[in-house]
Design an enzyme around this catalytic site. Structure first.
Site, short mmCIF file in Angstrom:
data_model
loop_
_atom_site.label_atom_id
_atom_site.label_comp_id
_atom_site.label_asym_id
_atom_site.label_seq_id
_atom_site.Cartn_x
_atom_site.Cartn_y
_atom_site.Cartn_z
N TYR A 158 -5.67 46.81 60.89
CA TYR A 158 -6.03 47.23 62.25
C TYR A 158 -5.13 46.62 63.32
CZ TYR A 158 -10.33 47.30 59.41
OH TYR A 158 -11.24 47.45 58.40
N PRO A 190 -26.18 43.54 62.86
CA PRO A 190 -24.90 42.85 63.06
C PRO A 190 -24.33 42.35 61.74
CG PRO A 190 -26.71 41.41 63.59
CD PRO A 190 -27.33 42.73 63.25
N GLY A 191 -23.04 42.46 61.60
CA GLY A 191 -22.35 41.87 60.45
C GLY A 191 -21.46 40.76 60.98
N ARG A 192 -20.37 41.20 61.63
CA ARG A 192 -19.36 40.28 62.15
C ARG A 192 -19.97 39.16 62.99
NH1 ARG A 192 -14.34 42.32 63.23
NH2 ARG A 192 -15.31 44.38 63.22
N CYS A 224 4.45 41.51 48.70
CA CYS A 224 5.76 42.16 48.79
C CYS A 224 5.70 43.47 49.57
CB CYS A 224 6.33 42.33 47.38
SG CYS A 224 6.71 40.71 46.71
N GLU A 225 5.36 43.35 50.84
CA GLU A 225 5.42 44.47 51.78
C GLU A 225 5.78 43.89 53.15
OE1 GLU A 225 2.44 47.50 51.98
OE2 GLU A 225 1.82 47.19 49.90
N ARG A 283 -7.18 42.22 57.77
CA ARG A 283 -7.45 42.75 59.11
C ARG A 283 -6.19 42.92 59.98
NH1 ARG A 283 -10.21 41.02 62.58
NH2 ARG A 283 -11.33 42.93 63.10
#
Ligand code: LLP
Length: 420
Positions: A318, A276-278, A345-346, A314
């Protein structure tokens, strides 16, 4: 714990607004107690032994975070590293080489040499890598990753099983892997899979476990050195208000039962590994930022803050949802629908969005100067941050009860203004 008390957000026993005032924003803050509780929940709820948990360090590689996970993991927890950098920082955090596995993709010989020099087990992602590993380090232990043709995850970008995925050795090619291993006298001590990230439907995880176990069963005669099976990571956490956390008692019991019965029919007690990471770090982190601009267009009321997708990518990458609160008015009778946007600036730099575009969020009425907390930001937050727009990265802080510690200094212009 990270929670509202008297309508104010607290991280441990410290008010988020005090942190913002004292240390400035943007600021990543992690709560040690939350992290520890996640580690112990995993270790306790998966009854099978021997159990090993390889924390996927890519989620958050802060050295202090790694040390907390090692300490709370009490020898059960190791590290899944994807680069020489992650191997090195894991060792620096005090993990032993035997507690680290190197699982990467499109791996160079130099990267493998690095892992070998550090005595870290290499998990091969392709037949090519296995062949090159055999040449570099014959007569040694190895692990390889199988693509079980079962995938899952919160977004297409993070589904790692199935023919669209670049990862692992396709099940039909496993026979070739045994041929390569025999040629270099490699002992296959582990078989690995990882089907994707952000999985809240545990059925898929269990289904993929069964697929991998049946591949192992079919190739039993070639796997006499097998010591562990690694089922990867991917355990999801709730981000949206309508998502529920995984029932860990049931999940842990199902995983244990499945592996226990496999080992008894296989005739060998092996180690069960998950990565597991998250799950271990996501809910322990927040990104604090300050509102500097409020503006109206015919379509949206934009609330502009002093951070952006260079610090938390994130939502942009996603369409991920992150809860947002006004730290001094976590709830309020007076709310309005706004789009919280960053300083990059996007036009895609909007935190309140899905995959297709902006989704206004109902928040307490916001004014310039308010401090906001973007929640569940402990995983794939800072670790995916960049210096885009030649902007420095924020500091990372660790809170333990009342104690507050800087665990990574804020960058300044010297970090972004350099070169030949
Ligand atoms: N093991 C392997 C081999 C992995 O590739 C990963 C994640 C994990 C374990 C841990 O997965 P977790 O338990 O954290 O879901 N940046 C994306 C997530 C990318 C995950 C990549 N691999 C996000 O922010 O959602």
């Amino acid at each position: 714990m990270i929670a509202a008390k008297n309508n104010k957000l607290f991280i441990g026993e410290v008010a988020a607004s005090d942190l913002a005032r004292k240390f400035g924003t943007p600021l990543y803050v992690y709560d040690e107690e939350t992290m520890r509780s996640k580690v112990s929940a995993l270790v306790q709820n998966i009854a099978y032994r021997p159990l090993r948990i390889f924390y996927a360090a890519k989620a958050n590689t802060n050295l202090s975070v790694l040390k907390i996970i090692r300490d709370e993991g009490k020898g059960v927890v190791g590290i899944d590293a994807v680069s020489p950098g992650e191997i090195e920082i894991a060792l620096k955090a005090g993990f032993k080489p035997g507690q680290v596995i190197f699982t990467s993709t499109s791996v160079t010989d130099d990267e493998m040499k690095f892992a070998i020099s550090r005595k870290v087990l290499v998990n091969c992602d392709s037949l090519s890598q296995l062949e090159r590993y055999g040449r570099l380090n014959p007569n040694s232990k190895v692990c390889f990753r199988v693509n079980p043709d079962v995938g899952a995850g919160h977004h297409g970008h993070v589904i790692t099983g199935g023919p669209e995925s670049k990862f692992g050795i396709w099940a039909a090619d496993v026979g070739k892997a045994f041929g390569i291993a025999a040629k270099y006298n490699l002992r296959i001590v582990g078989i690995h899979e990882h089907i994707g990230s952000g999985i809240l439907e545990t059925d898929k995880f269990l289904a993929a476990m069964k697929v991998l176990l049946s591949i192992i069963e079919k190739n039993k005669s070639k796997l006499t050195d097998l010591e562990f099976v690694d089922f990867g990571g991917g355990i999801g956490v709730p981000y949206r208000p309508d998502q529920k956390p995984i029932d860990f008692v049931r999940f842990g019991a199902a995983v244990s039962r499945l592996f226990e019965s496999f080992c008894s029919s296989f005739g060998k007690k092996m180690s069960l590994i998950i990565e597991p990471g998250r799950f271990l770090v996501a809910e322990s982190g927040v990104l604090l930022c300050t509102v500097n601009t409020v503006k109206q267009t015919p379509k949206h009321k934009f609330v502009g803050v002093d951070t952006g997708f260079h610090h938390l990518i994130r939502p942009m990458a996603y369409g991920s949802y992150h809860p947002i609160v006004v730290v001094d008015r976590c709830t309020s009778e007076k709310t309005e629908k706004v789009a919280v946007c960053g300083n990059i600036c996007e036009s895609g730099d909007v935190f309140t969005r899905d995959e297709h575009g902006i989704v206004d969020r109902e928040l307490p009425q916001i004014k310039e100067g308010d401090v906001l907390a973007i929640l569940v930001a402990g995983a794939y937050g800072f670790s995916m941050s960049s210096n885009y727009n030649t902007r420095p990265r924020p500091a990372e802080m660790l809170v333990k009860g009342r104690e507050v510690k800087v665990v990574r200094k804020q960058e300044d212009l010297s970090h972004v203004v350099y070169g030949m």
